[in-house]
Each structure stands twice: as structure tokens, then as C-alpha cells.
Design an enzyme around this catalytic site. Sequence first.
Site, short mmCIF file in Angstrom:
data_model
loop_
_atom_site.label_atom_id
_atom_site.label_comp_id
_atom_site.label_asym_id
_atom_site.label_seq_id
_atom_site.Cartn_x
_atom_site.Cartn_y
_atom_site.Cartn_z
N ARG A 145 23.52 60.42 -108.01
CA ARG A 145 23.88 60.41 -109.59
C ARG A 145 24.30 59.18 -110.24
NH1 ARG A 145 25.13 65.74 -107.67
NH2 ARG A 145 23.41 66.92 -107.75
N SER A 204 29.97 67.11 -101.55
CA SER A 204 29.17 68.27 -101.41
C SER A 204 28.95 69.06 -100.28
CB SER A 204 27.63 67.74 -101.79
OG SER A 204 27.59 66.84 -102.82
N GLY A 205 28.40 70.09 -100.56
CA GLY A 205 28.20 71.13 -99.31
C GLY A 205 28.67 72.50 -99.34
N GLY A 206 28.84 72.92 -100.68
CA GLY A 206 29.48 74.38 -101.08
C GLY A 206 28.36 75.35 -100.80
N TRP A 256 31.12 67.71 -106.97
CA TRP A 256 29.98 67.10 -106.64
C TRP A 256 29.37 66.46 -107.81
CZ3 TRP A 256 25.63 69.66 -108.93
CH2 TRP A 256 26.03 70.96 -108.99
N ASP A 317 27.07 82.23 -108.23
CA ASP A 317 26.75 80.72 -107.99
C ASP A 317 26.87 80.02 -109.03
OD1 ASP A 317 26.11 78.46 -106.58
OD2 ASP A 317 24.09 78.58 -106.66
N ASP A 319 28.82 77.57 -110.29
CA ASP A 319 29.45 76.51 -110.13
C ASP A 319 30.06 75.85 -111.58
OD1 ASP A 319 28.23 74.89 -107.43
OD2 ASP A 319 27.30 76.14 -108.44
#
Lengths: 562, 154
Positions: A145, A204-206, A256, A317, A319
Site C-alpha cells: 500500500r 498481516s496474517g489475520g 495491516w 470478518d 476488520d
Amino acid sequence: MTTEYVDAGTATNQGEFSGMTGSAPPVTRDIAAERLRDARSEPQNWMTYYGAYDGQRFSRLDQITPDNAHRLAPAWIFQSGSAGTHAGESTYAFEAAPIVVDGVMFLAGWDGWVWALDATNGHQLWRYKHEVPTDLSLCCGNVNRGVAVAHGKVYVVTLNAHVVALDAATGACVWDTAYGDVRAGESATVAPLVVKDMVIVGSSGGEFGVRGHLDAFDLETGERRWRTYMVPRPGEPGSETWPDGEEWARGGGNCWITGTYDPELDLVYWGTGNPSPDFDGEVREGDNLHTDSVVAVEPDTGAIRWHYQYTPHDLWDYDSNMENILFESDGRRLLGHFDKNGYFFVLDRTDGTLVSVTPFVDRITWGEISPDGTVTPKVYPADEGEPVHFWPGPGGGKEWTHAAYSPDTGLFYVPVQDVGATITRRRQDFKESVPYWSASVAVDTEDMAGYLMAFDTSGREVWRWHNEVPMCASVLATAGGVVFTGRPTGEVGAWDARTGELLWEFQTGSGIHSSPTTYSVDGRQYVAVPSGWGSWADGFLPGLIGGSHGDAVVVFALPEDR
Amino acid sequence: MTTRLQDVSQAVDELGLDRKNRAAIGRLTASGSVGYATEDADGWMRARVRIVPDQMIWEPSILVLPHGGDAELDVVNDDAGTHAALFPSNGDRQFLPLPSYSRGTARINLDGPGLYWFSSAIGNDQGSGLRGVILVLGDVPDHARLDRPDQPRP
């Protein structure tokens, strides 16, 4: 017989055969804390991810107006192309926010690419490639990003979870520090945030059951100053919101998306991601702090001063990584946040007190949040193997892409997604690096819509512009009274900030899922738009999962004879 | 309907996918040999990779590095055709034109565990089989790992 070989010599950087210059003016040499704090006073530059610490994505540039926006035309295009084998061959996407300092654009692509470009004509000045293993666990594609700049350097994270400092004049690596475990399913996609003498990044990696964390590194050496985990260990504050056992250890809450910063309060506001597993709440009874929250972090220590959880015990989900925009109203220091759960929250950013909460998307069936902030779940995957359908789907009423706020109009401009999903709970045993959703997920491909919407600070809708499919590119607001964003079908557009009238569009050839920025050089205002569809379209817009990939930054300006 | 399952290397051999222009026009990617880099006292890992005559394949097509770091590759083209090696490396990819019967050197840096590709980047060398894998073993540094009890892996 011995073969007499031709001497092929020594391999060289492929970039030497790319026509690039090899160096850039040292424009970031004098960028330090003070300049970043006053970034909006340099409207010719876009020096941070959001343009300024407050996250408003607002520029004081005013050359492009509702009267002349129809004359916008491409000034230049930069393309990188996708060559050879790389991670996410079907999901790579161009999601960056271009940074511009004194006529030099610093840009991050997918797969570890960083470029410095001449911001007036797109000529490549230097490039850097960080090698990314093809076999990483990536929930949401091969993306990055953006970069941060300061102290003569460019800071970027890599998909294999390193944070790297590059010499801003040459692209050479100055330091490189690993901060995540790829074998555990961690990766990194966030644009770094420079605060004081540190660069702050999250992981990251949730979707793989990691334990989310926020890390700060010394700008000069790459030495880690602190790490703060978003899910507490047993005995730490918030641990009472997790069950006994080891669910905390794989509880998610990843950071993230870039945070915002109030230098006067000296607090960083960072959003956190979903709990893991995403959809099976029975194995993680409790509110599951600090997932789906905003945490106010002291930058010198990493300590969490306060938190506000937007979706306690998330089962959808939802976030809450997305921007927390800092603004003032009636003398109060406030924070505005449009959450995936479909509600617009305004908090007092001094202490996290809820000021107001209002829905911003038409269809919300997962539950209800009352004006006092009480959350009442209604539809969720409670029973094994039983499908449930709810709005918004896991892509959210607004995805990670960002809203903008104009202090001139007092309005927030929001890319809105109105799309639902069917979720069927399927319990899983946890294993590192394997997706840990505990559900089958089918996002709707019909009966959906998108909007570019304007809201006042109380959450009252002021105008909306309808799109056939969800809107999922960041919005850019300008003092010229024009807001910019892109469409998933490739069009970049300009809208009248006060009325919502569409003033101009241009088809870039690939869907837009990035953060357009604006800058000026020698008095000419430019709008830079990364165009490149992909990412986790299966999660937020599967109806366009077959859309054209792309790899371009398209930069627009008014004609020179304006 | 039944599906016959078979060991991969045996099936690839029986089908002729490990030779050029038998079952298919080219070769199945990375169906060649596995090679291991040596680790020298100066800290560099070293290995040789060569293009086999008339086979459109790297030997080895899977090169194993014991850990991340610097590696020096002795690159040989024993084929009558012209190729061009492209290797992954932090900073920038390393490019080495390889005329027929040529030999050169590539120095690369890879900083962590995982699979990285390399190839010949002209013509349709990649699609024909001149695509290999560099496998970096090991773990990330301790300071980069999560603070949690050991978790199960697949």
C-alpha cells in the site's frame, strides 16, 4: 574434449537495461518530524500515506475545480508489467498511495517493487526489488500500500515481512530488518508511518491465526524500539476477554493499514483486524480484545493508552483497520471511522469516548448498534454446517480503501459497498500457515450496489452517487471543491464535492483499488491514480473477479494552456 | 469414477514430461534434478546451474540453499541455443545473457525461507521448461517470530 566457453561475464542488475536514470534528487533529506507534522502546509507534496498525519486525504491544491475538471487528461503513464513467476499470479494488484516530494514520486508496487519516478513525466529514476517467495501465505493477494519517506530514505515493508530502508537518492538498501514469521503465516502489506525518529509498521496474517502486532523501528539503524501485541497474553489487560487455552496465541487483530497521529496529544491511532478464526466464535468466547478496534498508542513506548472496539466478538470478518480520521468539531478533538460493519463512529480522540454512531450503508442485517454503542448481533454463523446470509458481507460496508474529509465542506466522502454474503461455519483445527477461517464463504455476485457518499460529521447523508457495483477505491478531497476516486471497472472520476455531480471520467483499463493522491510541480496540479485490479476480489467483489489486471499509474492534469 | 493416484516423479517419467517434446512440447517445470549449494568458509553459498543441451532445462532445476544470505552461482549454458538467465536477488534481479556455450557468474541475495523462481528470460524459454526454483531453507530470525507457545504445523 573440453568445451571452450564464451565468457558471459557477471550478472548485472536487470534495471541497468531498463532505461532508468539510476538516481534521484535528494528530496527527502530534509524531511523530519517537524516537516511531517506540518505536511499540509506543503500542498505541492504528498509526503505521507494519507497526505498528512490526520488521515483526511485532503489537499489544499485548488487548480482543478468543478468548472474545469472536464478538461483533465492523462499527463503520463507508468507501467511496470508482471514478468515471470511471482506470488499471487492471479491476485496481484496495484494498491499503493503514490508519495511525491519536490517533483519525485516514490511508489510501491506488488511483489517487492519500489520505484522513484520523475513526477512530471513518469521517467524511472531508480528501482528496487525485494525478492518475495512465491509460496507465502497471502489471504488477499500480492499487494503493497505504499512507502514512507524521511531522513533521506524511503521506508517500505515487504510481503515476507521485512521493513526496509532505501537510500532515497539511489534506491540502495540502507537497512533491512525482518519483523514477521512467514512460516507462521505472517506477511506485510502496510504503508509505514514515520513518527518522530521511528518508523511504525504492522503485520498481516489475520486469516492464518497469527497474533497481530505493531512495531516501531529506529529510522537510522532499523533497530526495533518496541513491539505491541494486539491480543494480550494471559494476565495482561484485556486477556479476560479471551477463553482459557491458547486461542489468544492465534487470535488475529493484525495492523495491516496505516494509522493516524495527533502530535499534540502524542497518540497514534491504529485500527486492528478481525479475530481468528474469522467465523467460529464458539472457540473464542468473549469480546476478543483488541481485535476490530482502534487503539490509541503512545509512540515512545508502544503502550496502549485507550481502545474502542467497533465489533466485539466479531463473527462476520469485520476488520476495523480502516482509517481513523482526525478532525475538530465544536472545539472537540474527534476521530471519525467508517467500519466494515456498516456504521460510522465518531469518538473523542482524547479518551476514546463514543460521540455518535450512525449507519452509512443501506442494508445492515448482521446486527444493530444503538446510539449509545450497544451492539446486538442478529444473524451470524452459530451452527455448524448451517448457511446464514447477512449484509454487509466480509468485504464490509466500506473496505480498507479510505474515506476523505474536507475541512472546507465539513463533509466525509466515502466509498460504499452494499453487498452481502453467505457463510457456513466449518470448524477447523489450527495449523500454522493454513487459512483459519472456520467457514465456507460465498460473497454475493448479484443484488449489489456501490456508492460514493457524502456525510456530515453527525453522520447525516448529504449526497450519494450510485454505481452498479460496490465502490472500493480511496477518495481524495481537494480545496478546489473536487473529490476524486476510481471504480472497479477502471474509470477514474471527479465529482463536485458539494453536490455529488460527476464532472469527468477516464477509463484507465483496469479496476481501481488504490489510493489516488495529488501534488503539483511548477504550479501544475497532478492527480496520480494507480490502476490494477486483483487482490481479494473473491471477498469483496467476486462479480468482477475476472476483471482485467493492470499495472499502471495514470497521472492526470489540466492542459498546459489552462 | 475412480482416479488413479501415482507417485509424482514416477508419473512424470512414465508420461515423458521430464523430456522435451515427448508427451508435451516442453518439459514440466522443475521436473529435473535437485542440487544443493555448498557453504564456504567466507560465508558465501556456492552452486553451479547449467542449461542441458537440447533439453530446455536447468540442472539442477531445484537448487537448495541451506538458509538465506549471499550465494554465488556458476552459470553454464551447454546448449546450442542462446538464453538469458534471470535470478532473484534483493536489490534487483540479476540478468546474465548466455550465448551458446557460454559461462558466467551470478551473485544473489535472498533473505528468508521460501521458494524463489529463476529462469531464462528470452523467447519462450520459461514456458518450455527453463524455469527453476531456488529453495531457501531455515526460519526467520528469533526476533521476528511471534511471542507465543509453539503451534502445530501441517
